[in-house]
Each structure stands twice: as structure tokens, then as C-alpha cells.
Write a protein that holds these residues in place. Structure first.
Motif, PDB file in Angstrom:
ATOM      1  N   SER A 224      10.213  -4.859  -2.713  1.00  0.00           N
ATOM      2  CA  SER A 224       9.142  -4.728  -1.478  1.00  0.00           C
ATOM      3  C   SER A 224       9.156  -6.287  -0.782  1.00  0.00           C
ATOM      4  O   SER A 224       9.619  -7.232  -1.594  1.00  0.00           O
ATOM      5  CB  SER A 224       7.670  -4.652  -2.214  1.00  0.00           C
ATOM      6  N   ASN A 226       6.491  -6.989   0.478  1.00  0.00           N
ATOM      7  CA  ASN A 226       5.126  -7.310   0.124  1.00  0.00           C
ATOM      8  C   ASN A 226       5.055  -7.727  -1.504  1.00  0.00           C
ATOM      9  O   ASN A 226       4.349  -7.251  -2.054  1.00  0.00           O
ATOM     10  CB  ASN A 226       4.267  -6.320   0.340  1.00  0.00           C
ATOM     11  N   ASN A 237       8.704   0.107   3.742  1.00  0.00           N
ATOM     12  CA  ASN A 237       8.773  -1.031   4.790  1.00  0.00           C
ATOM     13  C   ASN A 237      10.267  -1.071   5.196  1.00  0.00           C
ATOM     14  O   ASN A 237      11.196  -1.021   4.310  1.00  0.00           O
ATOM     15  CB  ASN A 237       8.284  -2.410   4.192  1.00  0.00           C
TER      16      ASN A 237
END
Length: 463
Positions: A224, A226, A237
Motif C-alpha cells: 500500500s 498508505n 489505490n
């Protein structure tokens, strides 16, 4: 599988640890996915595999510490099974593969336990973690599901942890094979990390590499932009310039079950900007210093605190922390940025033997788990021994909710520069993780070296 003598030797070692009673080892069964005939990928219980080696469902083993008997239970296949599965080895032949002469139908597992209970003998079992096994133990032992964890044999738990913690040369070789697969997974992810790519494309590709080369991933892929969410399994994403991509992934051998667990963090697009490089170099320095400190006899909690101090020093140099960094670490202020432990034991389970109880695996009578936020999450704190395989995975994360909470509480204002930290709330996180063997004289990082310096990462991402 290893040679029959390996499994026989492991069972003999267990008999030297426990002097009376019987130990029961239920193997795993098939688990239904959405209807009975559609099952999840079968995964054998690791401790059953350690002592009995066979990777098929509906098996069980018993070690009798009084008589010395070793028994393997399971049913031979019938024609219906052969039609769907093809010819299968007989139970007698399976027993020979792991050095066991006495085999019997699965019904005999319950009969042997019932006879032992009728004679008032001690029946040792490990804490179950699957619903099917809990129900089986309730049926065989009469212990309700809710009481089984407390009723499990501490003597057996400690004996198994003692044996499984020290990895043999053949076990280490299996782990290294899986690290080499992780090399392919992570270098592929690096080469794919370009703006416009959806995370799912990379996650699916590297999971395919694991399956194509050895077996399933050793845990669900963490991938990720994030990265401030430590175990982020969302892959929806789209990568964009200026973000960092954390990839925490490893492979598990389909046959031996040994695993790898590696993390790398890279800049989307292949080039670190100044802010990214500043944080990355701190994490890398903590990773390298921690690895250099690993040797027999050192408590791993000391290595964790060394990494924490290195992170605090680095963040102070960037103006994100302030004051006496040793005092900051002692107070726990560093955990705003490094809120987890430095690492854990590894082997057949990527968090090795965690089902037996983390405190039995990572701690002992000398070193018990801390209660302080951050350090309390350290899975391994006890003194290291030759043959341990463990992870070294420091990280720095900017978690907006945690920053907001600590700032509102006025927490550690003498150590944290909240004004500057606010400017990093969009940063994400960085983690760097390697798998390390404790040797007689120090340590060895396992497997093919996976790029982790700034120069190495930028070079491979150009490709």
C-alpha cells in the motif's frame, strides 16, 4: 519432506523433555470455503508437520512417553477417493516416510485417548486454533471449547517451543529458499511501482510469483501507499508520484511449510525526494544497527530499544523530535513513530508458534513482556540463542489519528515537535525487514540480498 530420521529424531527429542503421559497431535482437516466440497487450500498444522511430516488432511499422531510408542492415525483411501484424487499411498507407506511403524485407522486415535483417560493418564495437548480441532478435542477429551486454552499442557507447550525455536541446517536451507523467492517478489514489485499502476496489479503479480516458484504467500500480502496502516491489505489505490509504497510479503513452501517475511519500501516512480530520503535513511540505519547487534546471549528487547534510539536520534536531527533521545525512548515517546516491535521468531509459521502463546515463544522467566505502548507489541524479547531465525523490521509511520490524539493530550511535548510533525501527516510510512539467523558468533542475513539502500533501490527501479 525431510528424511525419516529427521522426524524420528524430533520425536525422540520430545520424549527426552516429557517423562509421562501421552501427547496428542491432531492434524488439520479440510475447511469449507462456501460449501462442503469447495474447500480452502489445505494447510497442515505446523507442529503436526514438525513431528510427523505429512501434509494431508485427516491425520493424527500420538507420542506415548511411558511406553515410547509412536503412532500415526489415518484412513486408507477407497475407490471413491481414488476416482477423485488418484492413487494414494497407504497409511503404512506414509508411516515409513516419517519413521513410524505403527499406523491405524483414524478411529483408533480416539480409542487410544479414551483408554489413557480411563487409566487416569495425563493427556498433553497444545492450544487449538481451528474450530474443527476444538470440536474434536471436546469430543475426545470432554473439555468444553471455552476451557481448552487454559487446559492445554504448559509442559508440552514449553517443550515444543524449546525444540522448534532452534533451527537445524536443513530448516535454515528451506527458509533461505523462501527468501530467494521473496527476492523475486520484491524486485518485481519495485520494477512495477510506477505512477498510474493500481496496487492490486502488483499484489496479484507477486502472489503469482510465490505460487509459481514454491507455494502460497506466507501471509496475506501487505502492499500500500498508505503504509502508515501497519497491516494494510487494501490494494485499490492508484500509485502516484510523491508517495512511498510499502510491500510486506513472503512465500511459504508448499511441501515443508517453512516461510519468508520481507518488507521493502520504495518511492513511486523510482526516485527518492529529499523528504522521503531523510526518513528512509533513518529506518535503514536502524535496520543495519539492529542486525549488527544480533548475537547469542543478547536480549532481543535490547536490540529493539537500540533501533528505537536510532530512530529517535534520526528524527531529532530532522527536527521532528527534540530533547534527550535516551530519555524519550525510556518514556516511550518514540512510539508515536515506531509503535510496534522490532521483530518476531520465524519458521514454519511466519510468526513462529504464535498459536502456542506469544509469551511462551518470545519471553521467559527472566524477560517478561513490557506494558509500555509500543514496546508491549514486541513479540520477541528474550535472550537470543544460536539457531534462532527472526525478523528485523524497524519502521517510521505518520499515523494522523495517533498524532492528533497525542497532540490533543499534550503528550510528550518535551520530546515531540508537533508543529513539524503536522507537516508529515500525508507521508505514510516506511518499514524495512530482513530475516536473520543467530549464529554461534553473531548473525547472518538469510537468502539473496534484496535491494534496500537508496542507490540499490533507485538502480533496480530504473529497470
Amino acid at each position: 519432506m525431510f528424511a525419516p530420521g529427521t522426524y524420528a529424531g524430533r520425536r525422540e527429542a520430545l520424549r527426552r523433555e516429557i517423562k509421562s503421559g501421552i501427547a496428542v497431535f491432531p492434524g488439520n482437516t479440510e475447511a469449507a470455503f462456501n460449501y462442503p466440497a469447495n474447500t480452502y487450500h489445505f494447510r497442515q498444522d505446523s507442529t503436526f508437520s514438525y513431528f510427523f511430516g505429512l501434509n494431508q488432511p485427516d491425520l493424527a499422531g500420538i507420542i506415548d512417553f511411558d511406553s515410547g510408542a509412536e503412532l500415526l492415525f489415518g484412513n486408507d483411501v477407497d475407490m471413491d477417493d481414488i476416482i477423485w484424487m488418484g492413487p494414494q499411498p497407504s497409511m503404512a507407506d506414509r508411516g515409513k516416510l516419517v519413521g513410524i511403524d505403527r499406523t491405524a485407522p483414524l478411529q483408533g486415535f480416539g480409542d487410544y485417548i479414551a483408554e489413557a483417560l480411563n487409566k487416569g493418564r495425563k493427556v498433553h495437548f497444545l492450544p487449538p486454533y481451528r474450530g474443527e480441532t476444538r470440536i474434536q478435542l471436546w469430543t475426545l477429551l470432554g473439555i468444553p471449547v471455552a476451557e481448552q486454552k487454559a487446559a492445554a499442557s504448559v509442559e508440552l507447550i514449553k517443550a515444543v517451543v524449546k525444540l522448534r525455536s532452534i533451527k537445524s541446517a536443513e530448516e535454515i536451507a528451506e527458509i533461505e529458499k523462501m527468501v530467494d523467492v521473496a527476492y523475486l517478489m520484491h524486485t518485481t514489485a519495485m520494477k512495477m511501482a510506477h505512477p498510474g499502476i493500481v496496487e492490486q496489479e502488483i499484489a496479484g503479480t507477486i502472489e503469482g510469483i510465490a505460487l509459481a516458484n514454491a507455494g502460497p504467500v506466507s501471509f496475506p500480502v501487505i502492499l500500500s501507499v498508505n503504509g502508515q496502516t501497519l497491516h494494510n491489505h487494501y490494494h485499490g489505490n492508484t500509485l502516484s508520484e510523491g508517495r512511498m509504497m510499502v510491500v510486506d510479503a513472503g512465500c511459504e513452501s508448499e511441501e515443508s511449510l517453512y516461510s519468508s517475511d520481507i518488507t521493502r519500501t520504495v518511492p513511486v516512480g523510482g526516485k527518492f525526494n529529499e523528504r522521503q530520503r531523510g526518513i528512509y535513511e533513518i529506518v535503514l540505519n536502524a535496520n543495519l544497527k539492529a542486525i549488527a547487534a544480533i548475537k547469542p546471549g543478547i536480549p532481543y528487547r535490547e536490540v529493539h530499544l537500540l533501533a528505537a534510539k536510532t530512530i529517535a536520534d534520526g528524527l531529532k536531527a530532522l527536527g521532528l523530535m527534540k530533547g534527550d533521545t535516551q530519555a524519550a525512548v525510556e518514556a516511550g515517546a518514540h512510539a508515536l513513530f515506531f509503535p510496534h516491535g522490532l521483530g518476531h521468531m520465524m519458521g514454519m509459521d511466519v510468526h513462529d508458534m504464535e498459536n502456542l502463546g506469544e509469551n511462551y515463544v518470545g519471553y521467559d522467566e527472566e524477560i517478561t513482556r513490557a506494558s509500555q505502548f509500543g514496546t508491549a507489541f514486541l513479540r520477541l524479547g528474550r535472550r537470543l540463542q544460536p539457531g534462532f531465525v527472526l525478523t528485523v523490521e524497524p519502521g517510521i509511520y505518520f499515523i494522523p489519528a495517533l498524532i492528533d490524539q497525542w497532540k490533543a493530550e499534550g503528550k510528550f511535548t518535551e520530546f515531540i515537535n508537533y508543529e513539524k510533525v503536522e507537516t508529515y501527516k500525508d507521508f505514510g510510512g516506511i518499514r524495512i525487514e530482513d530475516d536473520v539467523l543467530v549464529t554461534e558468533t553473531g548473525n547472518r542475513v538469510l537468502g539473496r540480498p534484496i535491494p534496500k539502500t537508496v542507490a540499490e533501490i533507485e538502480a533496480i527501479m530504473k529497470k
